[in-house]
Design a protein around this motif. Structure first.
Motif, short mmCIF file in Angstrom:
data_model
loop_
_atom_site.label_atom_id
_atom_site.label_comp_id
_atom_site.label_asym_id
_atom_site.label_seq_id
_atom_site.Cartn_x
_atom_site.Cartn_y
_atom_site.Cartn_z
N GLY A 24 0.77 -1.25 -0.24
CA GLY A 24 0.06 -0.04 0.21
C GLY A 24 0.78 1.15 -0.09
O GLY A 24 0.02 2.32 -0.04
N PHE A 25 2.07 1.38 0.11
CA PHE A 25 2.93 2.54 0.09
C PHE A 25 3.40 2.76 -1.22
O PHE A 25 3.72 1.86 -1.98
CB PHE A 25 4.03 2.32 1.00
N HIS A 26 3.61 4.14 -1.58
CA HIS A 26 4.04 4.51 -2.85
C HIS A 26 5.38 5.17 -2.32
O HIS A 26 5.53 5.28 -1.28
CB HIS A 26 3.33 5.50 -3.42
N VAL A 27 6.39 5.40 -3.47
CA VAL A 27 7.50 6.15 -3.10
C VAL A 27 7.64 7.36 -4.09
O VAL A 27 7.23 7.22 -5.29
CB VAL A 27 8.86 5.25 -3.35
N ALA A 28 7.77 8.56 -3.65
CA ALA A 28 8.15 9.51 -4.54
C ALA A 28 9.84 10.32 -4.35
O ALA A 28 10.24 10.09 -3.14
CB ALA A 28 7.13 10.71 -4.23
N ILE A 29 10.51 10.58 -5.39
CA ILE A 29 11.67 11.16 -5.53
C ILE A 29 11.71 12.41 -6.12
O ILE A 29 11.31 12.50 -7.23
CB ILE A 29 12.45 10.20 -6.05
N GLY A 74 8.28 -4.03 -2.68
CA GLY A 74 6.85 -4.15 -3.28
C GLY A 74 6.08 -3.00 -3.17
O GLY A 74 4.88 -3.02 -2.84
N ALA A 75 6.55 -1.99 -3.40
CA ALA A 75 6.02 -0.55 -3.51
C ALA A 75 4.76 -0.63 -4.41
O ALA A 75 5.09 -1.23 -5.89
CB ALA A 75 7.05 0.52 -3.98
N ALA A 76 3.92 0.08 -4.51
CA ALA A 76 2.67 0.15 -5.46
C ALA A 76 3.13 0.96 -6.58
O ALA A 76 2.99 0.30 -7.79
CB ALA A 76 1.61 0.91 -4.75
N GLU A 77 3.92 2.04 -6.60
CA GLU A 77 4.43 3.04 -7.65
C GLU A 77 5.48 3.59 -7.08
O GLU A 77 5.66 4.14 -6.03
CB GLU A 77 3.11 3.82 -8.29
N VAL A 78 6.25 3.93 -8.16
CA VAL A 78 7.38 5.04 -7.84
C VAL A 78 6.95 6.41 -8.66
O VAL A 78 6.74 6.49 -9.96
CB VAL A 78 8.90 4.70 -8.25
N HIS A 79 7.39 7.60 -8.06
CA HIS A 79 6.85 8.81 -8.76
C HIS A 79 7.98 9.65 -8.69
O HIS A 79 8.58 10.01 -7.68
CB HIS A 79 5.62 9.63 -7.93
N ILE A 80 8.40 10.08 -9.85
CA ILE A 80 9.61 11.34 -9.89
C ILE A 80 9.06 12.44 -10.11
O ILE A 80 8.15 12.79 -11.25
CB ILE A 80 10.42 10.74 -11.33
N VAL A 81 9.33 13.36 -9.31
CA VAL A 81 8.91 14.75 -9.30
C VAL A 81 9.87 15.79 -9.60
O VAL A 81 10.92 15.76 -9.10
CB VAL A 81 8.28 15.04 -7.73
N GLY A 82 9.71 16.51 -10.60
CA GLY A 82 10.59 17.40 -10.93
C GLY A 82 10.96 16.99 -12.42
O GLY A 82 10.33 16.89 -13.37
N ARG A 83 12.44 17.03 -12.50
CA ARG A 83 13.20 16.76 -14.00
C ARG A 83 12.52 15.16 -14.24
O ARG A 83 12.54 14.20 -13.51
CB ARG A 83 14.59 16.73 -13.64
N ASP A 94 13.34 -1.06 -12.90
CA ASP A 94 12.28 -0.34 -13.62
C ASP A 94 11.29 -0.84 -14.50
O ASP A 94 10.20 -0.35 -14.85
CB ASP A 94 12.80 0.95 -14.04
N ARG A 95 11.72 -1.91 -15.30
CA ARG A 95 10.98 -2.82 -16.17
C ARG A 95 9.77 -3.44 -15.50
O ARG A 95 8.88 -3.79 -16.11
CB ARG A 95 11.72 -3.66 -17.07
N TYR A 96 9.93 -3.75 -14.20
CA TYR A 96 8.68 -4.43 -13.51
C TYR A 96 8.24 -3.64 -12.39
O TYR A 96 7.27 -3.87 -11.92
CB TYR A 96 9.61 -5.74 -12.76
N GLN A 97 8.47 -2.34 -12.38
CA GLN A 97 8.04 -1.33 -11.39
C GLN A 97 7.30 -0.29 -12.03
O GLN A 97 7.85 0.24 -13.05
CB GLN A 97 9.27 -0.84 -10.57
N HIS A 98 6.23 0.00 -11.70
CA HIS A 98 5.39 1.16 -12.17
C HIS A 98 6.27 2.52 -11.73
O HIS A 98 6.21 3.02 -10.77
CB HIS A 98 4.18 1.24 -11.80
N VAL A 99 6.52 3.41 -12.92
CA VAL A 99 7.34 4.52 -12.67
C VAL A 99 6.68 5.69 -13.28
O VAL A 99 6.64 5.38 -14.53
CB VAL A 99 8.79 4.36 -13.01
N ASP A 100 6.13 6.70 -12.89
CA ASP A 100 5.65 7.79 -13.47
C ASP A 100 6.44 9.25 -13.20
O ASP A 100 7.29 9.10 -12.32
CB ASP A 100 3.95 7.87 -13.34
#
Length: 204
Positions: free
Chosen positions: A56-61, A81-90, A102-108
């Motif tokens: 249930g946790f997400h990660v943002a960088i 097992g993070a739900a998603e990774v979010h890149i904020v900024g660049r 990153d091929r197996y992890q949702h990154v937006d």
């Protein structure tokens, strides 16, 4: 890291049955950085399996200065097992440290802190900042929400004030040596594991 496995023994007549298997990997071997349970699986089959198991946790960088640690944080997010990774900024980031996880992890991507914070608000995700700042509290005393987004800043400048001001809570990782801070990639792994200890079922 394991060097992988060779072609499936016995040739095509002995191949296992299932749509999740990749004929190329069965024929040529599987040398990817994946757990043994996913050997010879198609990439999308691995991702689909993980989607059913994600936490249930997400990660943002916050990507303020092309931080090379982003790749290692993505790798840890996949491991825990993070739900998603979010890149904020660049938008662009160095994928080398991710070791192709990153091929197996949702990154937006979100262009700025305001847009990201608005998304968190509309999806009901509390923002938990991990930053070694004056008003933060010790992470080891925290009970993290089961659904939340763990936010990390760049190695040099930490989390921006714009994003930290929108956080529901800010925690730091207590240290006992002479250094003021630990590597942000290491801090992210510690914080994710802290969440896992509270909310995830042990494997095995």
């Amino acid at each position: 890291m394991s060097g992988g496995v060779g072609p499936w023994p016995g040739g095509p007549d002995a191949w296992p049955v299932g749509d999740h298997y990749d004929p190329v990997l069965l024929a040529e071997g599987d040398h990817r950085n994946v757990e043994d349970r996913f050997r010879y699986w198609r990439r999308d089959a691995v991702r689909d399996f993980l989607d059913r198991e994600r936490h249930g946790f997400h990660v943002a960088i916050e990507n303020l200065d092309h931080d090379f640690n982003i790749g290692s944080i993505v790798r840890s997010a996949n491991a825990f097992g993070a739900a998603e990774v979010h890149i904020v900024g660049r938008r662009r980031w160095n994928r080398r440290g991710a070791m192709v996880t990153d091929r197996y992890q949702h990154v937006d991507h979100f262009g700025d802190a305001e847009t990201f914070a608005h998304w968190c608000s509309t999806t009901g995700l509390p923002i938990v900042a991990i930053d070694n700042v004056e008003d933060s509290r010790p992470l080891e005393r925290a009970r993290l929400p089961e659904r939340c987004v763990l936010v990390f800043g760049s190695e040099n400048s930490g989390i921006s004030e714009e994003l930290r001001s929108r956080a529901d809570a800010t925690y730091h990782i207590s240290q006992y040596g002479s250094t003021r801070s630990i590597n942000v990639g290491a801090a992210a792994a510690v914080a994710m594991y802290h969440w896992v200890l509270a909310h995830a079922r042990p494997r095995g």
